[in-house]
Write a protein that holds these residues in place. Structure first.
Motif, PDB file in Angstrom:
ATOM      1  N   GLY A 199       0.612  -1.043   0.198  1.00 37.65           N
ATOM      2  CA  GLY A 199      -0.034   0.032   0.328  1.00 37.65           C
ATOM      3  C   GLY A 199       0.758   1.288   0.003  1.00 37.65           C
ATOM      4  O   GLY A 199       2.572   1.118  -0.334  1.00 37.65           O
ATOM      5  N   HIS A 200       0.379   2.165   0.766  1.00 40.36           N
ATOM      6  CA  HIS A 200       0.839   3.456   0.524  1.00 40.36           C
ATOM      7  C   HIS A 200       1.250   4.161   1.707  1.00 40.36           C
ATOM      8  O   HIS A 200       2.247   5.390   1.377  1.00 40.36           O
ATOM      9  CB  HIS A 200       0.454   4.617  -0.556  1.00 40.36           C
ATOM     10  CG  HIS A 200      -0.645   4.264  -1.392  1.00 40.36           C
ATOM     11  ND1 HIS A 200      -2.013   4.106  -1.897  1.00 40.36           N
ATOM     12  CD2 HIS A 200       0.326   4.654  -2.723  1.00 40.36           C
ATOM     13  CE1 HIS A 200      -1.966   3.844  -3.364  1.00 40.36           C
ATOM     14  NE2 HIS A 200      -0.763   4.281  -3.999  1.00 40.36           N
ATOM     15  N   TRP A 201       1.565   3.508   2.799  1.00 40.97           N
ATOM     16  CA  TRP A 201       2.129   4.038   3.612  1.00 40.97           C
ATOM     17  C   TRP A 201       3.220   4.319   3.525  1.00 40.97           C
ATOM     18  O   TRP A 201       3.883   3.362   2.833  1.00 40.97           O
ATOM     19  CB  TRP A 201       1.758   2.781   5.051  1.00 40.97           C
ATOM     20  CG  TRP A 201       0.291   2.902   4.962  1.00 40.97           C
ATOM     21  CD1 TRP A 201      -0.528   3.936   6.263  1.00 40.97           C
ATOM     22  CD2 TRP A 201      -0.247   1.845   5.527  1.00 40.97           C
ATOM     23  NE1 TRP A 201      -1.507   4.080   6.268  1.00 40.97           N
ATOM     24  CE2 TRP A 201      -1.455   1.978   5.256  1.00 40.97           C
ATOM     25  CE3 TRP A 201      -0.439   0.474   4.597  1.00 40.97           C
ATOM     26  CZ2 TRP A 201      -2.383   1.691   5.718  1.00 40.97           C
ATOM     27  CZ3 TRP A 201      -0.851  -0.369   4.340  1.00 40.97           C
ATOM     28  CH2 TRP A 201      -1.976   0.182   5.880  1.00 40.97           C
ATOM     29  N   ALA A 243       6.692   8.475 -12.002  1.00 38.90           N
ATOM     30  CA  ALA A 243       6.031   7.542 -12.788  1.00 38.90           C
ATOM     31  C   ALA A 243       4.876   6.750 -11.540  1.00 38.90           C
ATOM     32  O   ALA A 243       4.001   5.862 -11.953  1.00 38.90           O
ATOM     33  CB  ALA A 243       7.270   6.545 -13.081  1.00 38.90           C
ATOM     34  N   HIS A 244       4.736   6.981 -10.528  1.00 41.77           N
ATOM     35  CA  HIS A 244       4.163   6.164  -9.641  1.00 41.77           C
ATOM     36  C   HIS A 244       2.190   6.540  -9.436  1.00 41.77           C
ATOM     37  O   HIS A 244       1.352   6.222 -10.178  1.00 41.77           O
ATOM     38  CB  HIS A 244       4.399   6.175  -7.986  1.00 41.77           C
ATOM     39  CG  HIS A 244       2.783   5.810  -6.932  1.00 41.77           C
ATOM     40  ND1 HIS A 244       2.686   4.017  -7.133  1.00 41.77           N
ATOM     41  CD2 HIS A 244       2.033   5.586  -6.199  1.00 41.77           C
ATOM     42  CE1 HIS A 244       1.752   4.012  -6.500  1.00 41.77           C
ATOM     43  NE2 HIS A 244       1.335   4.775  -6.041  1.00 41.77           N
ATOM     44  N   ARG A 245       2.637   7.793  -9.746  1.00 40.56           N
ATOM     45  CA  ARG A 245       0.938   8.698  -9.782  1.00 40.56           C
ATOM     46  C   ARG A 245       0.338   8.832 -11.119  1.00 40.56           C
ATOM     47  O   ARG A 245       0.115  10.056 -11.702  1.00 40.56           O
ATOM     48  CB  ARG A 245       1.098   9.763  -8.617  1.00 40.56           C
ATOM     49  CG  ARG A 245       1.245   9.463  -7.617  1.00 40.56           C
ATOM     50  CD  ARG A 245       0.701  10.540  -7.072  1.00 40.56           C
ATOM     51  NE  ARG A 245      -0.621  10.957  -6.822  1.00 40.56           N
ATOM     52  CZ  ARG A 245      -1.717  10.870  -6.610  1.00 40.56           C
ATOM     53  NH1 ARG A 245      -1.174  10.125  -5.591  1.00 40.56           N
ATOM     54  NH2 ARG A 245      -3.005  11.419  -7.275  1.00 40.56           N
ATOM     55  N   GLY A 313      -7.611   6.444  -4.255  1.00 36.85           N
ATOM     56  CA  GLY A 313      -7.751   7.653  -4.607  1.00 36.85           C
ATOM     57  C   GLY A 313      -6.203   7.861  -5.433  1.00 36.85           C
ATOM     58  O   GLY A 313      -5.913   9.140  -5.712  1.00 36.85           O
ATOM     59  N   CYS A 314      -5.512   6.714  -5.286  1.00 36.17           N
ATOM     60  CA  CYS A 314      -4.212   7.447  -6.346  1.00 36.17           C
ATOM     61  C   CYS A 314      -4.624   6.578  -7.649  1.00 36.17           C
ATOM     62  O   CYS A 314      -4.938   6.010  -7.993  1.00 36.17           O
ATOM     63  CB  CYS A 314      -3.041   6.374  -5.389  1.00 36.17           C
ATOM     64  SG  CYS A 314      -1.273   6.659  -6.310  1.00 36.17           S
ATOM     65  N   PRO A 315      -4.012   6.780  -8.864  1.00 42.01           N
ATOM     66  CA  PRO A 315      -3.853   6.660 -10.066  1.00 42.01           C
ATOM     67  C   PRO A 315      -3.420   4.810 -10.214  1.00 42.01           C
ATOM     68  O   PRO A 315      -4.108   4.532 -10.737  1.00 42.01           O
ATOM     69  CB  PRO A 315      -3.147   7.271 -10.615  1.00 42.01           C
ATOM     70  CG  PRO A 315      -2.575   8.868 -10.056  1.00 42.01           C
ATOM     71  CD  PRO A 315      -3.168   8.485  -9.119  1.00 42.01           C
TER      72      PRO A 315
HETATM   73 ZN   LIG Z   1      -0.832   4.403  -5.889  1.00 44.58          ZN
END
Ligand SMILES: [Zn+2]
Length: 431
Positions: A199-201, A243-245, A313-315
């Protein structure tokens, strides 16, 4: 001089008067309108949008004297902005987010979806549509066709109390690597495999609570595998954090999961009847996608993630419009396509998964009911907890996989785990 001042005042007044005429559509600048709403209803507005140059036609006619909410809604929707109540007398104004709806929207959508199928046969037609269209929208097959079939690069094995650890770097697209760490049980063969997308933590898969979970699952008898998000960890060193979003990250991450599973099944004597996935938050969004698109998975545990009214919420979770598949879907319905295989949804009371016990879980139970498999869908809800992967959520993961994959729950003792430094978990692949 006084003549100029007079002309200035006159022209300002003229603009003011002209701005309030039909010919000018009774227009006012947005920031002025919001200021007026704030004063009129005695509320604080935290404005997280750009109001510069934004002009609202029929401005005052949008105000509803009896309701600050309706006034804000009428004003903000013109610009694709929305409000969220922060307190009794305060609101936050943010851009419209297509991927974030309300629990009331989720309820309406699930109610609608339930009209589309009334039995196993009609449900399976729908589930097949989801599998086909989501696959096409995501475009994962196009990327899989471009993948190289390279052997992974391995680090040395580190041995700990009841498990061992090893890093890998796998080339997927030509010249592009995904790096991760595998946590191996003591058993030499026929062990289950649990893929753990991240995940994004902060600090990603290198965090202590992530390592505790993966190592404990290994101590219990499963092979647990974590790997970087695209553009995070070692991937960021290669493709950069930006590159992540991107929508590409959405499909690359699913491709990575599928290719890592291919590679692990070629490299280790895994029991292919016990392949699971577990991830928290954005990792949970990946669990939904992998469960839908890769039939090799036998059990799934999306954690603080699954909701009917939020796609992520993330691309990297919603950058490709998979929720438009088959006339409109959501993560709850896509997860339901896993029926009747075991799924455990872990939720809490302080994020968007607060609705799971009343909305998404009953919805999933209905689908599992088509298979007489209601006992295969479970929900561990922690009403006092927030959006994290704390010990109670990890315990729920251990219980679920112990039950479904016959792991040794007596080994679920995190105090026996050695937490490694980030540096040790990096593969330092050779070019
Ligand atoms: Zn993401």
């Amino acid at each position: 001089m006084s003549r100029y001042i007079f002309l200035l005042i006159f022209s300002v007044l003229s603009v003011g008067v002209n701005a309030q005429r039909f010919e000018n559509k009774f227009s006012k600048p947005l920031n002025v309108v919001l200021d007026e709403i704030s004063k009129r209803f005695d509320v604080k507005l935290r404005i997280d949008v750009d109001t510069v140059g934004k002009v609202l036609p029929y401005a005052d006619f949008r105000i509803r004297a009896y309701s600050v909410e309706e006034s804000l809604d009428n004003v903000l929707r013109f610009f694709d902005y929305k409000y969220t109540r922060q307190g009794e007398k305060s609101f936050k104004i943010t851009p419209y987010e297509y991927m974030r709806r309300t629990p009331a929207d989720g309820e309406k959508m699930l109610k609608y979806l339930n009209t589309l199928y009334n039995d196993r046969k009609s449900w399976e037609t729908r589930a097949e549509c989801l599998r086909t269209e989501v696959r096409t929208i995501l475009g994962v097959d196009n990327l899989l066709a471009k993948c190289v079939k390279a052997k992974p690069q391995w680090s040395k094995v580190r041995k700990y109390n009841g498990y061992s650890v090893r890093n890998f770097a796998l080339e997927t697209l030509p010249g592009q690597f995904v790096c991760g760490t595998i946590y191996l049980p003591l058993a030499k063969k026929n062990f289950p495999l649990i893929l753990c997308p991240n995940g994004h933590w902060a600090d990603g898969r290198y965090r202590e609570d992530e390592q505790l979970r993966f190592a404990t699952l290994a101590r219990m008898g499963a092979m647990a595998v974590s790997y970087d998000l695209h553009g995070w960890g070692e991937s960021a060193l290669q493709v950069g954090e930006a590159a992540h979003r991107t929508p590409e990250a959405h499909v690359i991450q699913i491709m990575n999961g599928i290719r890592i599973l291919d590679m692990l099944l070629e490299s280790y004597p895994v029991d292919e009847t016990r392949i699971g996935s577990n991830g928290g938050s954005g990792g949970g969004s990946q669990v939904v996608m992998l469960s839908l698109l890769d039939e090799r998975f036998d059990a799934a545990c999306p954690t603080v993630s699954l909701a009917s009214h939020f796609d992520g919420g993330c691309p990297c979770e919603s950058g490709m419009p998979v929720s438009l598949a088959c006339g409109g879907t959501n993560n709850a319905e896509m997860m339901a396509a896993f029926a009747p295989k075991p799924v455990c949804v872990i939720s809490d009371g302080k994020d968007w998964t607060a609705s799971v016990p009343t909305l998404e879980f009953p919805y999933l139970q209905r689908i599992y009911g088509f298979y007489n498999a209601m006992d295969k869908v479970s929900n561990v809800h922690l009403p006092d907890e927030r959006h994290d992967f704390g010990i109670n959520k990890r315990r729920a993961v251990y219980d679920f996989f112990a039950r479904e994959f016959k792991l040794d729950i007596s080994k679920a003792d995190e105090s026996k785990v050695t937490v490694e430094a980030r540096e040790m978990m990096m593969t330092k692949r050779k070019q």
